[in-house]
Design an enzyme around this catalytic site. Sequence first.
Site, short mmCIF file in Angstrom:
data_model
loop_
_atom_site.label_atom_id
_atom_site.label_comp_id
_atom_site.label_asym_id
_atom_site.label_seq_id
_atom_site.Cartn_x
_atom_site.Cartn_y
_atom_site.Cartn_z
N CYS A 86 -2.09 2.50 0.47
CA CYS A 86 -2.63 1.41 -0.36
C CYS A 86 -3.60 0.55 0.47
CB CYS A 86 -1.47 0.62 -0.96
SG CYS A 86 -1.96 -0.36 -2.39
N HIS A 195 2.40 4.87 -3.35
CA HIS A 195 3.37 4.36 -2.37
C HIS A 195 4.56 5.31 -2.18
CE1 HIS A 195 1.84 0.24 -1.78
NE2 HIS A 195 1.37 0.37 -2.99
N GLU A 197 6.65 5.25 0.20
CA GLU A 197 7.80 4.51 0.76
C GLU A 197 8.63 3.84 -0.32
OE1 GLU A 197 4.83 3.39 0.52
OE2 GLU A 197 4.81 1.21 0.28
#
EC number: 6.3.5.3
Lengths: 228, 83
Positions: A86, A195, A197
């Site tokens: 990002c 994302h 994560e």
Amino acid sequence: MRIAIIVFPGSNCDVDLFEALHSVCNTDAQYVSYREKSLADFDAVMIPGGFSYGDYLRCGAIARFSNIMPEVVKFARAGKPVLGICNGFQILTEAGLLPGALKKNNNLKFICKTAALTVENNATLFTKQYHSKEKIYLPIAHADGSYYAEKNVLSQLEDQQQVVFRYADENPNGSLNNIAGIINERGNVLGMMPHPERAVESLLGNVDGLRVFKSLLEGKVRTKEASR
Amino acid sequence: MAVKARIFVTYKESVFDPQGQTITDAVQSLGHPEVKKVNVGKFFDVLLDSTTTDVAETINEISEQLLVNFNLETYRYELLEEG
């Protein structure tokens, strides 16, 4: 593997990334401040999402000039793995480690939702645990995620299989060629808007992102899921 | 002596300007079909000490180093006033 998580003023996915690496993957992850001037002893560098320097001027434009960035550039040029997620992707393009740029979404909105993606290249450090053309779902959360590059750059990215993730089903932000993530020519610097994560535990409702980290860590991963 | 420069930064022709498109649509819906296109850019007013620096050189340098992303944007500048 010892992984540096670079923390800028305004980074806000640093803890998620730390937890993904430390708690889920049992890896040695360390926060490294933007003020630091060394990345010695690290095996990989990750730049988390957020709004470094308030996105002032352009996303990632100011972060690029912080103390740690020449070290990140050196680290990348040495062929060591660098992942930008990002805002981290935006910073990597501003720093010239990845081609092109990320601009305002075509609909001018901050888009926060789960996006369908295709893994276009599963022969990278970060994607070898995915299947080729596998369809996965990852959260996206950005206002400036529309990938742009000149035509000749785009065709080079395509010709050399540097497009790693592509939006499937729909293009949320106007990215050219539906690009969601690209890797550099050498294959050690990956930038992606989605994302991974945020999708590493079934408790979170999604584990599609886990293999980005597992791929990098290879056999060293023992997830809590697997040990149960 | 201080010089004020205004540096304009705009998207290159090849880059889609979503804000410009939205404003174009709004202006046309306000009853101005004669308005064919609006583009949005930004400008920076920079006050420089011209006794110690080459103004043009400084402007080009800061534009190229920081203010402009040449993947997307282009720039030009005007000198506004001297005082």
